[in-house]
Design a protein around this motif. Structure first.
Motif, PDB file in Angstrom:
ATOM      1  N   UNK A 339     -15.400  70.630  20.393  1.00 19.61           N
ATOM      2  CA  UNK A 339     -15.114  69.592  19.397  1.00 19.61           C
ATOM      3  C   UNK A 339     -16.078  68.551  19.232  1.00 19.61           C
ATOM      4  N   UNK A 340     -16.450  68.123  20.517  1.00 22.72           N
ATOM      5  CA  UNK A 340     -17.682  67.258  20.504  1.00 22.72           C
ATOM      6  C   UNK A 340     -18.981  67.616  20.231  1.00 22.72           C
ATOM      7  N   UNK A 341     -19.274  69.103  20.428  1.00 25.64           N
ATOM      8  CA  UNK A 341     -20.560  69.740  20.039  1.00 25.64           C
ATOM      9  C   UNK A 341     -20.499  69.915  18.529  1.00 25.64           C
ATOM     10  N   UNK A 342     -19.275  70.140  18.044  1.00 25.38           N
ATOM     11  CA  UNK A 342     -19.372  70.470  16.460  1.00 25.38           C
ATOM     12  C   UNK A 342     -19.625  68.955  15.841  1.00 25.38           C
ATOM     13  N   UNK A 343     -19.068  67.775  16.470  1.00 23.20           N
ATOM     14  CA  UNK A 343     -19.211  66.526  15.920  1.00 23.20           C
ATOM     15  C   UNK A 343     -20.544  66.385  16.040  1.00 23.20           C
ATOM     16  N   UNK A 344     -21.335  66.514  17.169  1.00 20.44           N
ATOM     17  CA  UNK A 344     -22.634  65.941  17.302  1.00 20.44           C
ATOM     18  C   UNK A 344     -23.523  66.812  16.203  1.00 20.44           C
ATOM     19  N   UNK A 345     -23.449  68.170  16.318  1.00 20.98           N
ATOM     20  CA  UNK A 345     -24.212  68.805  15.210  1.00 20.98           C
ATOM     21  C   UNK A 345     -23.988  68.445  13.669  1.00 20.98           C
ATOM     22  N   UNK A 346     -22.813  68.268  13.471  1.00 21.86           N
ATOM     23  CA  UNK A 346     -22.680  67.813  12.007  1.00 21.86           C
ATOM     24  C   UNK A 346     -23.345  66.347  11.848  1.00 21.86           C
ATOM     25  N   UNK A 347     -23.000  65.444  12.733  1.00 26.05           N
ATOM     26  CA  UNK A 347     -23.699  64.265  12.485  1.00 26.05           C
ATOM     27  C   UNK A 347     -25.319  64.183  12.555  1.00 26.05           C
ATOM     28  N   UNK A 348     -25.611  64.885  13.315  1.00 22.06           N
ATOM     29  CA  UNK A 348     -27.327  65.278  13.339  1.00 22.06           C
ATOM     30  C   UNK A 348     -27.680  65.687  12.130  1.00 22.06           C
ATOM     31  N   UNK A 349     -27.080  66.727  11.402  1.00 22.79           N
ATOM     32  CA  UNK A 349     -27.327  67.387  10.255  1.00 22.79           C
ATOM     33  C   UNK A 349     -27.209  66.292   8.997  1.00 22.79           C
ATOM     34  N   UNK A 350     -26.264  65.491   8.963  1.00 25.24           N
ATOM     35  CA  UNK A 350     -25.809  64.697   7.817  1.00 25.24           C
ATOM     36  C   UNK A 350     -26.667  63.408   7.964  1.00 25.24           C
TER      37      UNK A 350
END
Length: 426
Positions: A339-350
């Motif tokens: 969950x935290x990995x997915x949120x970190x990656x999506x935040x970096x991408x956005x």
């Protein structure tokens, strides 16, 4: 039909009838145990978390108190009897003589509960798996007619327990196949389907809600390259989790006095929880919190450092919890990390690439991906996570990412915490 054939047919019918009855009983008892443990853990963990938020000093007291209680229970109540976790289930299914003793039902129930509510950074899933496997093992010993169905009855208990925890009968059946039995027989199909049906019926009667309440709207084909990246990162994170568990297991094995393990483990846990309170317990409370705020979290340097710190520390504190005497496994930690990995990656991408991906989707897919890679069971992970949110909108991307994460992990390190051998630890 001659007399011999008729007797044989009648015997097969009697065996089938008994198998159906015992499978239903195993399903009910295993589901009841799983639901009870889940509800008790949620209730008491909520109380302890409120105390921690009001008095941070409890972050020092709770870990050492919880690990000490577990130690004394194992020493004096359970008479120093061995506790290898899920490995004992594997040993039992592979051996005709080795059975799971009945004390493992209360032992894993109590120790799993105490581990999580006192801050141990793991979950109750493996405690439930071992306890419910024991229900199946005890049932198979009751009558000679069940002797040849040992693995099937153990798997029936495990499948019902997983169903109770995650509201997903398919995940329960698949976990028993992918992780424990590795084969499907006619008796396996009958016993597990009946057991999970009873478990799911009990969930319906008790009106058990999905663990996470989220609203998935859609997903976009343009996000597939980023999903692939998430799968690769999830595989790498799962290997880090596995290697952490094996490394600390090896290091703590060198400490002869068990209470030194408790002291060291408590210190590491307390310091980690002071820095990142999100690491307390199985972490589902933190996942719920970021689910609710995922789309509203602008990525800052502080937030990025927090996420990275959590991803680095979670496998360490999980490992320390287990080797210090805590009861649990890598199910909940894998979901938390994902969950935290997915949120970190999506935040970096956005933030830096203006991709406009949906953070919630990445969190859910990340949960399934890390779990798939950690236990090498992609189909269990798919249906388990879909069952957790009671939504199959993301089924296709979850399927793709789970396969990528599993094979990425296997390429880097071919073993899980369930399948490793001490001779393979490097």
């Amino acid at each position: 039909m001659n007399k011999t054939a008729k007797i044989k047919k009648n015997h097969q019918f009697i065996v089938l009838r008994k198998l159906i009855i015992v499978s239903a009983l195993i399903g009910f008892l295993s589901a009841f145990l799983g639901i009870t443990l889940k509800r008790m853990t949620e209730y008491y963990e909520g109380i302890f978390l409120r105390e921690v938020s009001l008095n941070p000093i409890y972050l020092v007291i709770f870990p050492i108190f919880g690990l000490s209680i577990i130690y004394f229970l194992r020493e004096y109540l359970f008479k120093k009897k061995e506790n290898k976790g899920i490995k004992e289930v594997f040993e039992s299914t592979k051996s005709t003589s080795k059975n799971l003793p009945s004390y493992k039902i209360p032992s894993h129930f109590i120790n799993g509960l105490l581990t999580v509510i006192f801050g141990g950074s793991t979950g109750i899933e493996i405690s439930t798996v071992v306890a419910t496997a024991t229900i199946g093992s005890v049932a198979h010993q009751k009558e000679n007619v069940f002797r040849k169905y040992k693995t099937e009855l153990i798997c029936a208990g495990v499948a019902a327990g997983i169903t109770a925890l995650f509201s997903s009968p398919i995940a329960g059946i698949l976990f028993a196949v992918e992780v424990i039995s590795r084969k499907v027989t006619r008796a396996y199909a009958i016993s597990t389907i009946i057991a999970v049906s009873i478990a799911f019926a009990l969930l319906s009667v008790l009106k058990e809600e999905p663990l996470f309440t989220v609203s998935i709207t859609t997903w976009h084909l343009k996000a597939i390259p980023y999903f692939i990246l998430l799968g690769i990162l999830a595989g790498m994170n799962s290997v880090y989790l596995t290697r952490c568990v094996l490394f600390f297991k090896m290091q703590f094995a060198k400490i002869e006095t068990h209470y030194y393990k408790i002291i060291i483990g408590s210190i590491v846990l307390s310091v980690s929880l002071f820095i990142f309170p999100q690491l307390y317990g199985e972490g589902y409370h933190s996942i719920k919190m970021i689910f609710g705020n995922a789309s509203q979290l602008p990525l800052t340097i502080t937030l990025a450092v927090t996420f990275i710190g959590i991803l680095i520390l979670k496998p360490i504190v999980t490992s320390i919890t287990l080797v210090s005497g805590g009861d649990g496994g890598v199910f909940a930690p894998s979901l938390f990390i994902g969950a935290f990995l997915g949120l970190l990656l999506s935040s970096v991408l956005n933030t830096y690439f203006n991709t406009q991906v949906i953070p919630l989707n990445f969190m859910i897919i990340g949960m399934a991906a890390v779990l798939s890679a950690s236990i090498h069971a992609p189909f269990t992970a798919i249906f388990l996570v879909c069952g957790l949110i009671n939504d199959y909108t993301l089924f296709v991307p979850i399927l793709v990412v789970c396969l990528i994460s599993k094979y990425t992990a296997k390429m880097i390190y071919p073993f899980t915490v369930y399948s490793y051998s001490p001779s393979l630890i490097k």
